[in-house]
Design an enzyme around this catalytic site. Sequence first.
Site, PDB file in Angstrom:
ATOM      1  N   ASP A  36       0.817  -1.214   0.000  1.00 21.83           N
ATOM      2  CA  ASP A  36       0.000   0.000   0.000  1.00 21.83           C
ATOM      3  C   ASP A  36       0.841   1.250   0.000  1.00 21.83           C
ATOM      4  O   ASP A  36       2.010   1.210   0.338  1.00 21.83           O
ATOM      5  CB  ASP A  36      -0.743   0.056   1.344  1.00 21.83           C
ATOM      6  CG  ASP A  36      -2.077  -0.595   1.274  1.00 21.83           C
ATOM      7  OD1 ASP A  36      -2.411  -1.132   0.217  1.00 21.83           O
ATOM      8  OD2 ASP A  36      -2.794  -0.547   2.295  1.00 21.83           O
ATOM      9  N   LYS A  58      -3.624   3.169  -2.508  1.00 18.07           N
ATOM     10  CA  LYS A  58      -4.784   4.033  -2.743  1.00 18.07           C
ATOM     11  C   LYS A  58      -4.365   5.445  -2.422  1.00 18.07           C
ATOM     12  O   LYS A  58      -3.904   5.721  -1.321  1.00 18.07           O
ATOM     13  CB  LYS A  58      -5.926   3.645  -1.808  1.00 18.07           C
ATOM     14  CG  LYS A  58      -6.374   2.230  -2.013  1.00 18.07           C
ATOM     15  CD  LYS A  58      -7.195   1.778  -0.824  1.00 18.07           C
ATOM     16  CE  LYS A  58      -7.395   0.274  -0.912  1.00 18.07           C
ATOM     17  NZ  LYS A  58      -7.842  -0.326   0.315  1.00 18.07           N
ATOM     18  N   MET A 173      -8.880   8.987   9.448  1.00 17.87           N
ATOM     19  CA  MET A 173      -9.486   9.509   8.213  1.00 17.87           C
ATOM     20  C   MET A 173     -10.474  10.627   8.532  1.00 17.87           C
ATOM     21  O   MET A 173     -11.561  10.691   7.964  1.00 17.87           O
ATOM     22  CB  MET A 173     -10.204   8.374   7.460  1.00 17.87           C
ATOM     23  CG  MET A 173      -9.248   7.311   6.957  1.00 17.87           C
ATOM     24  SD  MET A 173     -10.080   5.875   6.274  1.00 17.87           S
ATOM     25  CE  MET A 173     -10.465   4.947   7.738  1.00 17.87           C
TER      26      MET A 173
HETATM   27  N1  SAH Z   1      -4.728   0.376   9.112  1.00 19.16           N
HETATM   28  C1  SAH Z   1      -4.230   1.682   9.426  1.00 19.16           C
HETATM   29  C2  SAH Z   1      -5.260   2.753   9.228  1.00 19.16           C
HETATM   30  C3  SAH Z   1      -5.652   2.935   7.813  1.00 19.16           C
HETATM   31  S1  SAH Z   1      -6.853   4.172   7.619  1.00 19.16           S
HETATM   32  C4  SAH Z   1      -3.725   1.673  10.863  1.00 19.16           C
HETATM   33  O1  SAH Z   1      -3.948   0.726  11.593  1.00 19.16           O
HETATM   34  O2  SAH Z   1      -3.082   2.650  11.265  1.00 19.16           O
HETATM   35  C5  SAH Z   1      -5.868   5.555   7.129  1.00 19.16           C
HETATM   36  C6  SAH Z   1      -5.882   6.584   8.218  1.00 19.16           C
HETATM   37  O3  SAH Z   1      -5.055   6.167   9.289  1.00 19.16           O
HETATM   38  C7  SAH Z   1      -5.327   7.928   7.806  1.00 19.16           C
HETATM   39  O4  SAH Z   1      -6.299   8.714   7.160  1.00 19.16           O
HETATM   40  C8  SAH Z   1      -4.949   8.520   9.144  1.00 19.16           C
HETATM   41  O5  SAH Z   1      -6.061   9.018   9.825  1.00 19.16           O
HETATM   42  C9  SAH Z   1      -4.457   7.286   9.886  1.00 19.16           C
HETATM   43  N2  SAH Z   1      -3.014   7.154   9.731  1.00 19.16           N
HETATM   44  C10 SAH Z   1      -2.352   6.155   9.156  1.00 19.16           C
HETATM   45  N3  SAH Z   1      -1.023   6.367   9.215  1.00 19.16           N
HETATM   46  C11 SAH Z   1      -0.860   7.535   9.855  1.00 19.16           C
HETATM   47  C12 SAH Z   1       0.261   8.301  10.246  1.00 19.16           C
HETATM   48  N4  SAH Z   1       1.498   7.897   9.979  1.00 19.16           N
HETATM   49  N5  SAH Z   1       0.048   9.457  10.910  1.00 19.16           N
HETATM   50  C13 SAH Z   1      -1.190   9.873  11.190  1.00 19.16           C
HETATM   51  N6  SAH Z   1      -2.288   9.201  10.844  1.00 19.16           N
HETATM   52  C14 SAH Z   1      -2.133   8.036  10.202  1.00 19.16           C
END
Ligand code: SAH
Length: 507
Positions: A36, A58, A173
């Site tokens: 991803d 994505k 998100m």
């Molecule tokens: N599976 C992922 C989440 C995916 S949804 C997890 O467990 O972290 C994607 C959202 O995750 C982003 O829009 C943001 O809100 C958050 N996110 C993922 N990586 C991030 C990061 N490095 N810093 C801040 N928010 C993050």
Amino acid sequence: MKKGLVYIIGAGPGDPGLITVKGLQALRRADVVLYDRLANESFLQECRPDAELIFVGKMPDQHPVPQHEINRLLVEKGQAGNVVARLKGGDPYIFGRGGEEAEDLAAAGVPFEIVPGVTAAIAATAYAGIPATHRDCTSTVAFITGHEDPNKAESAVDWSKIGPSIGTIVIYMGIKHSEKNIQQIIDSGRSPDTPAALIQQGTLPSQRTVVATLGTLTQAIKEHDIKPPTLIVIGEVVNMREKLTWFETRPLFGARVLVTRSRPQASKLVTELDALGASVTEFHSIKIEPPLDFDPLDNAIMNAADFDHVVFTSVNGVESFFGRTRNLELDIRDLKGPRIWAIGPATRDALLDRGVVVEKLPMEYFAKSLGEAMGKSVSGQKVLLPRADIAPPVLREDLEAAGAQVTEVTAYRTVLDESMPAAAAKAIEAGEIDYLTFTSSSTVRNFLEKCKNLNLDKLMQHVKVISIGPVTTQTAKDLGFNVHTEADEFTIPGLVDALVEFHTDNT
Ligand code: SAH
């Protein structure tokens, strides 16, 4: 037929150190890797060189590979008998659609394993100095999506219950629909004075944390131009940041540093800069290659006993000399005739590692003044210099002026590294580099050569140049650079110290 296995792996939210041991092992085994955008690209270096790499990322608001297509690929690659690594950002089962992928694998009878990852709500908060729970402020924490399935008729998030009752609310998100969601939390009765934070690009060198209150969050998002990936954190725990911040206070946090050394030599510098919080871009400008003809070096080695002195000027020279000694199946004990000299502590250590003790030299000596250090004692004596093909003539000239009989042999060649990593080239052209580090004259020359088709205007407007020592500084100046600071000790740790000092004084 070989039975396939699909690992659905959580890679953590950005810092590549946050993948689990199990996840890394699975990734290293995989025949096929689907990854991803949110999984750090540096993981790809861990894959087998023959692994098939498929980007299924994505971008916000666009789905280049639809989810059903990803699921289909996983089933197909698994059924074909491959070990498949499906690398996902954070944790696969936290707003990662890992559940849907596993469902399709289960339905198709393809064996799979889930390797959990550190989810953003745990890692980004910790890196921002915010504990998700703390016994003084809260016993509850909720992970909520601010962006539900658009096809859902009704929101499954009941803000009227969550808002007033959950201590720490973490919204994933959440930027796109922030205004509506935040208003609902306020309407639920949660005080607008509740501390809140926005953590953008958490755990990465580009992490940015903005602290606000529930009431001012929406405005803060606009004011600071906050973009995904960002977490919204609401709750008293945000106040702990004042005491517990660590990631953003490291000495080089936020500094964008370009490293120009050769690839094998860069890693020590990169590791040190990285540990201090810098955002490091590797742009290897030189490559170390063997001499075109080994005869002069081999002859010198075989006749080493005829020399009164052998002077090593770099680690590369030591490696090449002893590599050939081994190749010629010579015994290093036969080297006992000449006195051995080394320029700089790294060269000295490389010799010590091979059991060779060098003559004592004051630390501040560098190529230019070694001749002086050896002094009158070399008059009429034979000196061997195993060096780079392009080594500056100063040392030879100094020694000859002192009456020595100098034999210079090419131990290695320094050539232009022509690789052009796209991300590095883009950062250079956009001027998104704060510091250029030069560790030798050839890194300066070859950097310019490598950049000859890039537009350096933006970079040159504000970039600062850090040099390892006076010879490199002179070359950089001659080639038109303004050198901002120079290492006191002409070593990699010396260069890093100079950079930290300069950055601390100027930010
Ligand atoms: N599976 C992922 C989440 C995916 S949804 C997890 O467990 O972290 C994607 C959202 O995750 C982003 O829009 C943001 O809100 C958050 N996110 C993922 N990586 C991030 C990061 N490095 N810093 C801040 N928010 C993050």
